[in-house]
Write an enzyme that holds these catalytic residues in place. Structure first.
Site, PDB file in Angstrom:
ATOM      1  N   LEU A 148       0.822  -1.216   0.000  1.00  0.00           N
ATOM      2  CA  LEU A 148       0.000   0.000   0.000  1.00  0.00           C
ATOM      3  C   LEU A 148       0.861   1.274   0.000  1.00  0.00           C
ATOM      4  O   LEU A 148       0.551   2.228  -0.711  1.00  0.00           O
ATOM      5  CB  LEU A 148      -0.958  -0.001   1.194  1.00  0.00           C
ATOM      6  CG  LEU A 148      -2.278  -0.759   1.017  1.00  0.00           C
ATOM      7  CD1 LEU A 148      -3.093  -0.701   2.301  1.00  0.00           C
ATOM      8  CD2 LEU A 148      -3.082  -0.179  -0.138  1.00  0.00           C
ATOM      9  N   ILE A 151       1.860   2.575  -3.510  1.00  0.00           N
ATOM     10  CA  ILE A 151       0.928   3.386  -4.289  1.00  0.00           C
ATOM     11  C   ILE A 151       0.547   4.664  -3.555  1.00  0.00           C
ATOM     12  O   ILE A 151       0.084   5.623  -4.172  1.00  0.00           O
ATOM     13  CB  ILE A 151      -0.343   2.578  -4.642  1.00  0.00           C
ATOM     14  CG1 ILE A 151      -1.112   2.182  -3.371  1.00  0.00           C
ATOM     15  CG2 ILE A 151       0.031   1.335  -5.413  1.00  0.00           C
ATOM     16  CD1 ILE A 151      -2.423   1.472  -3.666  1.00  0.00           C
ATOM     17  N   GLU A 152       0.732   4.685  -2.238  1.00  0.00           N
ATOM     18  CA  GLU A 152       0.379   5.881  -1.475  1.00  0.00           C
ATOM     19  C   GLU A 152       1.456   6.960  -1.584  1.00  0.00           C
ATOM     20  O   GLU A 152       1.156   8.122  -1.839  1.00  0.00           O
ATOM     21  CB  GLU A 152       0.167   5.514   0.005  1.00  0.00           C
ATOM     22  CG  GLU A 152      -1.138   4.798   0.294  1.00  0.00           C
ATOM     23  CD  GLU A 152      -2.326   5.761   0.306  1.00  0.00           C
ATOM     24  OE1 GLU A 152      -2.110   6.960   0.131  1.00  0.00           O
ATOM     25  OE2 GLU A 152      -3.454   5.292   0.463  1.00  0.00           O
ATOM     26  N   SER A 153       2.700   6.594  -1.362  1.00  0.00           N
ATOM     27  CA  SER A 153       3.763   7.598  -1.247  1.00  0.00           C
ATOM     28  C   SER A 153       4.995   7.304  -2.081  1.00  0.00           C
ATOM     29  O   SER A 153       5.942   8.106  -2.070  1.00  0.00           O
ATOM     30  CB  SER A 153       4.192   7.712   0.224  1.00  0.00           C
ATOM     31  OG  SER A 153       4.707   6.459   0.675  1.00  0.00           O
ATOM     32  N   TYR A 258      -7.821   2.828  -7.096  1.00  0.00           N
ATOM     33  CA  TYR A 258      -6.990   2.493  -5.940  1.00  0.00           C
ATOM     34  C   TYR A 258      -6.764   0.985  -5.821  1.00  0.00           C
ATOM     35  O   TYR A 258      -5.622   0.528  -5.678  1.00  0.00           O
ATOM     36  CB  TYR A 258      -7.639   3.043  -4.671  1.00  0.00           C
ATOM     37  CG  TYR A 258      -6.701   3.085  -3.494  1.00  0.00           C
ATOM     38  CD1 TYR A 258      -5.650   3.992  -3.448  1.00  0.00           C
ATOM     39  CD2 TYR A 258      -6.857   2.211  -2.427  1.00  0.00           C
ATOM     40  CE1 TYR A 258      -4.781   4.037  -2.376  1.00  0.00           C
ATOM     41  CE2 TYR A 258      -6.001   2.248  -1.352  1.00  0.00           C
ATOM     42  CZ  TYR A 258      -4.969   3.160  -1.323  1.00  0.00           C
ATOM     43  OH  TYR A 258      -4.109   3.189  -0.255  1.00  0.00           O
TER      44      TYR A 258
END
Length: 612
Positions: A148, A151-153, A258
């Site tokens: 995760l 894809i988040e940061s 997402y």
């Protein structure tokens, strides 16, 4: 009879089986949508816009890894949909990894356009993935959730989105504080890899307990449970039968991508060799350990004593925003160091705290400096007087909107505008090509709200004023001042008028002879050039005359003055004010004088009355 009974039995069986078949078709459609769904309006998130060069030039990437250029020289390999579907199905994951064209678009983005970023993230994952896995394992969650943050940061602990989400797990400020994370000017625990991973694992666990479906829990992590619940209600049907794909078109555009992006991240982080992507290789392991710090200490103090680069301390401790650990006895903070340096810190703790202690100590009180001696104080006073003199002689600066209007037409005009229903200050300002703040200043408004029918004074170019059809009015003294002068205009005018009135009243009883003598002693110039901030009252007081005398001598009908105007100074000076005061008081003091003046002023008749 037997045939009739058989026919009824068949009809009843059909009636029972038809809803079941319909439900089976519905369930089949919900499952098929995972593979059949398409979307031509895919929104790629901010994590795809990673500055790869910045990542590769980071301290960790420079000192602990070596870059392999295979991702740049060999290019991507064409892979069929069937192969990707088979590879996703082969992943040992608890969370479903279905394949469709949306998932394929994100995989292609990673393996084609984002190849340098993938190579850098693979190198960073050598340090961060063990931290994520430990937090997920402790919470009993699927380990594939460790992707995760990819894809988040993009595995950047200092990443901040355009909406303010921060850290590896991209917590919003309210969410972080709701999870008991400290966010201040010195500390932002959303950037702490260890603590933020623990909080993210707990948050994901709660979301899964709410939906009992990982695709919905992951979507809710991105857009919030409220948005997911709304999408479920809009999709209709049994809420327990929905998953991410069945509510796909009821979700915001960014959230739609997402879960597909999460699946693509799992694919590329496991199958990158099949696409000629090579991770940056670790040249030496980075093994770390932690300490609890209960004293205020600066990174420079640690760096100087332990010979650790400050950049390394920042990489290992991104939660400290100003290179300061604000520890105190009742609040300890975690400091991450290379494992071989932990013992060195413990042994050198006092030396570290004493290093440049005065420089980094927090200021608890302050004392003003010494007062200047008499000579220096006089010098300062002279300089201030010289500065004030220059300021008074400087021409006044008009508001920006008036300058623009004057530049456009060479002339300005003040009009009275009546607020129409539905009009706002912004619309009125646009109509007259002026600024909202100027309108508020001209009309003494404290808010942006205006009411229907309200009359507003507006100064704009003559051309715009004539075109508007508004009634022209004479500009007030306020509108000829700069905003700074405008704020003090009323107080200054009232003060000057009061002082003038007191002077006139106090000297009203003095004789005309003393007034004339005083006037002769004070030489007066023939004219006066109006300076910035001056008005009729201040000029009259300066030259010992009155406003009425000045207006009469200069044939003025109003009170407005402009910097640079030349005024004639009446030769009577203070005597004029004295005469005016004498007239006013004399009429009350002696009745005889008043009667004689009235008699002399009365016109004579041409005939006399006859006595009766």
């Amino acid at each position: 009879m037997t045939k009739r009974i058989l026919h009824i039995t068949l009809l009843a069986a059909a009636a029972i089986l038809t809803p079941a078949a319909a439900n089976a078709d519905k369930a089949k459609n919900i499952l098929d949508v995972k593979s059949d769904i398409t979307d031509s309006n895919i929104v790629f998130p901010e994590s795809y816009e990673i500055d790869t060069r910045k990542m590769l030039e980071g301290w960790y990437m420079k000192n602990y890894t070596a870059t392999d250029d295979r991702y740049r020289t060999q290019g991507d390999v064409t892979v069929s949909d069937a192969t990707i579907r088979e590879r996703l199905a082969s992943l040992n994951t608890v969370i479903d990894m279905p394949f469709n064209q949306i998932v394929r678009s994100y995989i292609d983005r990673y393996t084609a356009k984002s190849r340098p970023a993938v190579a850098a993230m693979l190198g960073l994952s050598l340090y961060y993935m063990p931290i994520f896995e430990q937090a997920l394992e402790e919470a009993g969650l699927p380990l594939e959730l460790k992707y995760l943050p990819v894809i988040e940061s993009g595995l950047d602990p200092n990443a901040v989105s355009r909406h303010g989400a921060t850290g590896l797990w991209q917590f919003m400020l309210a969410t972080g504080k709701g999870l008991d994370m400290e966010v201040s000017s010195l500390v932002d625990e959303r950037r702490d890899p260890y603590l933020s991973s623990q909080k993210a694992a707990g948050y994901l666990k709660d979301l899964y307990a709410t939906y009992n479906d990982w695709s919905l829990a992951i979507a809710a992590y991105n857009c919030g449970p409220g948005t997911v619940n709304k999408a479920i209600r809009r999709a209709g049907g049994d809420p327990s039968q929905h998953d991410f794909w069945s509510i796909y078109y009821f979700l915001p555009a960014e959230t739609r991508g997402y879960v597909p992006m999460f699946i693509a991240a799992n694919y590329v982080m496991n199958y990158y060799p099949y696409h000629n992507i090579s991770p940056v290789l670790a040249t030496k392991p980075l093994v770390t350990d932690t300490l609890m710090i209960s004293d205020r200490v600066h990174f420079n103090q640690i760096s100087k004593i332990l010979d650790i680069p400050v950049d390394q301390l920042r990489v290992l401790n991104p939660q400290f925003r100003a290179d300061i650990i604000p520890g105190r006895p009742d609040r300890q903070y975690t400091l991450v160091l290379p494992s071989q340096q932990v013992q060195a810190y413990i042994m050198s703790e006092e030396e570290i705290l004493d290093c440049d202690a005065d420089k980094y100590a927090r200021r608890t009180d302050a004392q003003p400096g010494e007062q200047p001696d008499a000579q220096l104080a006089q010098l300062i006073e002279n300089e201030e007087e010289a500065d004030n003199t220059l300021l008074e002689q400087a021409p006044a600066e008009q508001p920006a909107t008036v300058r623009r209007a004057t530049a456009a037409s060479g002339e300005t005009k003040t009009v009275s505008h009546k607020v129409e229903p539905g009009e706002t200050l912004s619309a009125i300002a646009k109509k007259y090509q002026v600024d909202v703040n100027d309108i508020k200043s001209w009309n003494n408004l404290t808010r942006n709200a205006v009411r229907t029918g309200q009359m507003l004074r507006i100064t704009t170019s003559a051309a715009i004023a004539d075109a508007s059809g508004a009634r022209p009015v004479a500009p007030s003294a306020r509108e000829t001042q700069t905003p700074r002068q405008d704020n003090s205009w009323k107080k200054e005018s009232a003060k000057k008028q009061t002082e003038t009135a007191k002077t006139a009243t106090g000297k009203a009883g003095s004789s005309e002879k003393s007034k004339t003598s005083a006037r002769k002693k004070q030489a007066k110039p023939a004219s006066h050039t109006v300076k910035s901030g001056e008005n009729l009252t201040t000029i009259a007081k300066k030259y010992g005359t009155t406003v009425a005398e000045l207006k009469k001598a200069n044939k003025l009908t109003g009170d407005e003055l402009h910097p640079g105007d030349a005024l004639k100074i009446p030769s009577s000076g203070k005597a004029s004010a004295g005469k005016k005061a004498n007239k006013k008081t004399g009429s009350k003091a002696t009745g005889k004088t008043s009667k004689k003046r009235k008699a002399s002023a009365r016109p004579k008749s041409g005939t006399k009355k006859k006595k009766r």
